[in-house]
Design a protein around this motif. Structure first.
Motif, PDB file in Angstrom:
ATOM      1  N   GLY A   1       0.871  -1.135   0.061  1.00  0.00           N
ATOM      2  CA  GLY A   1       0.121  -0.006   0.061  1.00  0.00           C
ATOM      3  C   GLY A   1       0.600   1.294   0.058  1.00  0.00           C
ATOM      4  N   VAL A   2       1.993   1.253   0.307  1.00  0.00           N
ATOM      5  CA  VAL A   2       2.928   2.396   0.170  1.00  0.00           C
ATOM      6  C   VAL A   2       3.585   2.705  -1.567  1.00  0.00           C
ATOM      7  CG1 VAL A   2       5.050   3.622   0.776  1.00  0.00           C
ATOM      8  CG2 VAL A   2       3.600   2.056   2.355  1.00  0.00           C
ATOM      9  N   SER A   3       3.228   3.606  -1.869  1.00  0.00           N
ATOM     10  CA  SER A   3       3.632   3.801  -3.309  1.00  0.00           C
ATOM     11  C   SER A   3       4.804   4.317  -3.648  1.00  0.00           C
ATOM     12  CB  SER A   3       2.321   5.015  -4.023  1.00  0.00           C
ATOM     13  OG  SER A   3       2.432   6.329  -3.350  1.00  0.00           O
ATOM     14  N   ASP A   4       5.446   5.051  -2.705  1.00  0.00           N
ATOM     15  CA  ASP A   4       6.702   5.515  -2.858  1.00  0.00           C
ATOM     16  C   ASP A   4       7.745   5.452  -1.493  1.00  0.00           C
ATOM     17  OD1 ASP A   4       9.211   6.769  -3.429  1.00  0.00           O
ATOM     18  OD2 ASP A   4       8.371   8.767  -3.790  1.00  0.00           O
ATOM     19  N   THR A   5       8.426   4.424  -1.287  1.00  0.00           N
ATOM     20  CA  THR A   5       9.201   4.051  -0.265  1.00  0.00           C
ATOM     21  C   THR A   5      10.715   4.839  -0.233  1.00  0.00           C
ATOM     22  OG1 THR A   5      10.262   1.937  -1.259  1.00  0.00           O
ATOM     23  CG2 THR A   5       8.375   1.516  -0.201  1.00  0.00           C
ATOM     24  N   GLN A   6      10.962   5.404  -1.273  1.00  0.00           N
ATOM     25  CA  GLN A   6      12.493   5.895  -1.493  1.00  0.00           C
ATOM     26  C   GLN A   6      12.454   7.596  -1.329  1.00  0.00           C
ATOM     27  OE1 GLN A   6      12.911   2.811  -0.940  1.00  0.00           O
ATOM     28  NE2 GLN A   6      15.064   3.671  -1.206  1.00  0.00           N
ATOM     29  N   CYS A   7      11.272   8.226  -1.200  1.00  0.00           N
ATOM     30  CA  CYS A   7      11.146   9.564  -0.960  1.00  0.00           C
ATOM     31  C   CYS A   7      12.173  10.056   0.147  1.00  0.00           C
ATOM     32  CB  CYS A   7       9.919  10.286  -0.949  1.00  0.00           C
ATOM     33  SG  CYS A   7      10.020  12.233  -1.097  1.00  0.00           S
ATOM     34  N   GLY A   8      13.285  10.862  -0.024  1.00  0.00           N
ATOM     35  CA  GLY A   8      14.183  11.166   1.360  1.00  0.00           C
ATOM     36  C   GLY A   8      13.543  12.118   2.220  1.00  0.00           C
ATOM     37  N   PHE A   9      12.369  11.726   2.758  1.00  0.00           N
ATOM     38  CA  PHE A   9      11.557  12.724   3.399  1.00  0.00           C
ATOM     39  C   PHE A   9      10.549  12.005   4.362  1.00  0.00           C
ATOM     40  CE2 PHE A   9       8.185  15.871   4.676  1.00  0.00           C
ATOM     41  CZ  PHE A   9       8.854  17.036   4.871  1.00  0.00           C
ATOM     42  N   LYS A  10      11.087  11.634   5.530  1.00  0.00           N
ATOM     43  CA  LYS A  10      10.283  10.809   6.442  1.00  0.00           C
ATOM     44  C   LYS A  10      10.334  11.243   7.685  1.00  0.00           C
ATOM     45  CE  LYS A  10      10.889   6.515   3.441  1.00  0.00           C
ATOM     46  NZ  LYS A  10      11.729   7.080   2.371  1.00  0.00           N
ATOM     47  N   PHE A  11       9.022  10.886   8.375  1.00  0.00           N
ATOM     48  CA  PHE A  11       8.889  11.747   9.734  1.00  0.00           C
ATOM     49  C   PHE A  11       8.269  10.750  10.594  1.00  0.00           C
ATOM     50  CE2 PHE A  11      10.046  15.331   7.481  1.00  0.00           C
ATOM     51  CZ  PHE A  11      10.738  16.092   8.205  1.00  0.00           C
ATOM     52  N   PHE A  12       8.448  10.533  11.989  1.00  0.00           N
ATOM     53  CA  PHE A  12       7.857   9.435  12.846  1.00  0.00           C
ATOM     54  C   PHE A  12       7.738   9.904  14.280  1.00  0.00           C
ATOM     55  CE2 PHE A  12      11.039   8.011   9.777  1.00  0.00           C
ATOM     56  CZ  PHE A  12      10.612   6.796   9.271  1.00  0.00           C
ATOM     57  N   ASP A  13       7.084   9.137  14.929  1.00  0.00           N
ATOM     58  CA  ASP A  13       6.899   9.319  16.457  1.00  0.00           C
ATOM     59  C   ASP A  13       8.403   8.932  16.900  1.00  0.00           C
ATOM     60  OD1 ASP A  13       5.176   8.726  19.022  1.00  0.00           O
ATOM     61  OD2 ASP A  13       6.691   7.083  18.705  1.00  0.00           O
ATOM     62  N   GLY A  14       8.969   9.633  17.863  1.00  0.00           N
ATOM     63  CA  GLY A  14      10.205   9.527  18.097  1.00  0.00           C
ATOM     64  C   GLY A  14      10.687   8.116  18.766  1.00  0.00           C
ATOM     65  N   VAL A  15       9.704   7.598  19.676  1.00  0.00           N
ATOM     66  CA  VAL A  15       9.846   6.380  20.363  1.00  0.00           C
ATOM     67  C   VAL A  15       9.660   5.136  19.335  1.00  0.00           C
ATOM     68  CG1 VAL A  15       8.961   4.761  21.858  1.00  0.00           C
ATOM     69  CG2 VAL A  15       8.936   7.287  22.680  1.00  0.00           C
ATOM     70  N   LEU A  16       8.928   5.169  18.300  1.00  0.00           N
ATOM     71  CA  LEU A  16       8.720   4.299  17.279  1.00  0.00           C
ATOM     72  C   LEU A  16      10.245   4.283  16.752  1.00  0.00           C
ATOM     73  CD1 LEU A  16       7.179   2.016  15.689  1.00  0.00           C
ATOM     74  CD2 LEU A  16       6.463   4.074  14.288  1.00  0.00           C
ATOM     75  N   ALA A  17      10.539   5.419  16.066  1.00  0.00           N
ATOM     76  CA  ALA A  17      11.697   5.555  15.095  1.00  0.00           C
ATOM     77  C   ALA A  17      12.901   4.892  15.895  1.00  0.00           C
ATOM     78  CB  ALA A  17      11.990   6.807  14.841  1.00  0.00           C
ATOM     79  N   ARG A  18      13.002   5.038  17.191  1.00  0.00           N
ATOM     80  CA  ARG A  18      14.257   4.741  17.756  1.00  0.00           C
ATOM     81  C   ARG A  18      14.263   2.986  17.972  1.00  0.00           C
ATOM     82  NH1 ARG A  18      13.684   9.943  19.737  1.00  0.00           N
ATOM     83  NH2 ARG A  18      12.291   9.478  21.389  1.00  0.00           N
ATOM     84  N   GLU A  19      13.113   2.697  18.292  1.00  0.00           N
ATOM     85  CA  GLU A  19      12.910   1.022  18.433  1.00  0.00           C
ATOM     86  C   GLU A  19      13.217   0.470  16.935  1.00  0.00           C
ATOM     87  OE1 GLU A  19       9.229   0.879  21.863  1.00  0.00           O
ATOM     88  OE2 GLU A  19       8.764   0.537  19.749  1.00  0.00           O
ATOM     89  N   VAL A  20      12.795   0.999  15.885  1.00  0.00           N
ATOM     90  CA  VAL A  20      12.858   0.287  14.653  1.00  0.00           C
ATOM     91  C   VAL A  20      14.378   0.480  14.540  1.00  0.00           C
ATOM     92  CG1 VAL A  20      12.367   0.406  12.477  1.00  0.00           C
ATOM     93  CG2 VAL A  20      10.305   0.552  14.093  1.00  0.00           C
ATOM     94  N   ALA A  21      14.875   1.666  14.706  1.00  0.00           N
ATOM     95  CA  ALA A  21      16.470   1.923  14.104  1.00  0.00           C
ATOM     96  C   ALA A  21      17.190   0.732  14.774  1.00  0.00           C
ATOM     97  CB  ALA A  21      16.540   3.258  14.686  1.00  0.00           C
ATOM     98  N   VAL A  22      16.927   0.317  15.956  1.00  0.00           N
ATOM     99  CA  VAL A  22      17.803  -0.638  16.715  1.00  0.00           C
ATOM    100  C   VAL A  22      17.883  -2.228  15.860  1.00  0.00           C
ATOM    101  CG1 VAL A  22      18.004  -2.146  18.543  1.00  0.00           C
ATOM    102  CG2 VAL A  22      17.622   0.154  19.003  1.00  0.00           C
ATOM    103  N   LEU A  23      16.777  -2.065  14.956  1.00  0.00           N
ATOM    104  CA  LEU A  23      16.621  -3.450  14.219  1.00  0.00           C
ATOM    105  C   LEU A  23      17.045  -3.318  13.128  1.00  0.00           C
ATOM    106  CD1 LEU A  23      12.867  -4.318  15.714  1.00  0.00           C
ATOM    107  CD2 LEU A  23      15.119  -5.256  16.582  1.00  0.00           C
ATOM    108  N   LEU A  24      17.346  -2.411  12.728  1.00  0.00           N
ATOM    109  CA  LEU A  24      17.798  -1.961  11.050  1.00  0.00           C
ATOM    110  C   LEU A  24      19.224  -2.847  10.712  1.00  0.00           C
ATOM    111  CD1 LEU A  24      16.716   1.471  10.138  1.00  0.00           C
ATOM    112  CD2 LEU A  24      15.498  -0.672   9.871  1.00  0.00           C
ATOM    113  N   ARG A  25      19.099  -3.549   9.680  1.00  0.00           N
ATOM    114  CA  ARG A  25      20.144  -4.480   9.160  1.00  0.00           C
ATOM    115  C   ARG A  25      20.691  -3.946   7.703  1.00  0.00           C
ATOM    116  NH1 ARG A  25      20.228  -4.348  13.617  1.00  0.00           N
ATOM    117  NH2 ARG A  25      19.975  -6.136  14.901  1.00  0.00           N
ATOM    118  N   THR A  26      19.891  -3.157   7.298  1.00  0.00           N
ATOM    119  CA  THR A  26      20.345  -2.699   5.675  1.00  0.00           C
ATOM    120  C   THR A  26      20.830  -1.299   5.714  1.00  0.00           C
ATOM    121  OG1 THR A  26      18.392  -3.897   5.112  1.00  0.00           O
ATOM    122  CG2 THR A  26      19.098  -2.369   3.316  1.00  0.00           C
TER     123      THR A  26
END
Length: 267
Positions: free
Chosen positions: A165-190
């Motif tokens: 359902g996401v039409s453009d994953t690559q636009c370099g403009f993304k904003f998040f709830d801070g807690v969620l962003a930090r939780e997810v960033a810990v898991l990133l491997r790419t």
């Protein structure tokens, strides 16, 4: 002169919003980009801050940030030795502490007026708000070749299988709830180009819908992406993400980073 909306030097209160700017060898574009970003954020009626992540630059990128004059919007430097835009964004997000966070490219290809809409949606309860060049309300100035456009179409098709359902994953403009962003960033491997796909997929698996918003986007000169050199590596990255997302029980035992197939990822 009237005081800035953020107060004296932007340091009297912790920031409500922090924006990460990943940068590798950006001495040419970074000064103008930071001026534009700081001018926008200085008009916000609450404290903000900028984090520039120096991703192993060999030019004056780090020096520019260290020498940045003090103003209403604090700008600080975070080093990242792991090559790749994904690694740099991860380091920047993990360096934040604000209730709301985001990232944008050093060339400011996305018009910063979209920050107002993104933050308004976050304040209303959305947890992931991203710019989409495919949105019907977007205005896109695109000078890409037909070959690159065809490659982008193929990438979107593959990414859509991972982030429905996401039409453009690559636009370099993304904003998040801070807690969620930090939780997810810990898991990133790419660490490379496809990191956005893993980032969004991990947000979705935590129950957070992705809200796409229209943007005004300009195709800026200086892109390092080459379809001939990078397509295979990107496809392999997407394959790794697919496998990783379906092997959650073993994910914790994996190393923090896998060797990058290709450190490409900067616009």
């Amino acid at each position: 002169m009237p005081p800035s909306p953020q107060g004296d030097g932007g340091t009297s209160r912790p920031p409500l919003l922090e924006i990460v700017v990943p940068a590798r060898n950006e001495e040419g574009r970074l000064p103008g980009g930071l001026l534009e970003l700081c001018a926008k954020l200085a008009r916000m009626p609450f404290p903000t801050a900028v984090i520039v992540v120096d991703n192993n630059s060999t030019d004056r990128t780090a020096e520019i940030v260290r020498a940045w004059p003090r103003g209403p919007v604090p700008v600080r430097l975070v080093p990242c030795e792991t090559p790749g835009k994904g690694a740099a964004v991860r380091a920047g997000l993990l360096g934040t502490s604000a209730p709301f966070v985001g990232f944008c490219d050093a060339d400011m290809a996305t018009d910063l007026d979209a920050v107002d809409l993104a933050l308004g949606l976050l304040l209303s309860g959305e947890r992931v708000v991203i710019g989409s060049r495919a949105h019907t309300g977007s205005h896109v100035q695109n000078r890409h070749s037909k070959v690159r456009e065809l490659g982008a179409y193929g990438f979107r098709a593959l990414a859509g299988a991972l982030v429905h359902g996401v039409s453009d994953t690559q636009c370099g403009f993304k904003f998040f709830d801070g807690v969620l962003a930090r939780e997810v960033a810990v898991l990133l491997r790419t660490p490379g180009f496809a990191f956005d796909v893993e980032l969004l997929a991990r947000c979705v698996e935590r129950g957070s819908a992705v809200r796409e918003i229209p943007v005004r986007w300009r195709d800026m000169p200086g892109s390092r992406f080459s379809p001939a050199r990078h397509t295979l590596g990107i496809v392999l990255e997407l394959g790794r993400i697919w496998v990783r997302l379906r092997a959650q029980p073993r994910a914790a035992a994996r190393p923090a980073w896998e060797p990058p197939l290709d450190p490409v990822g900067y616009p």
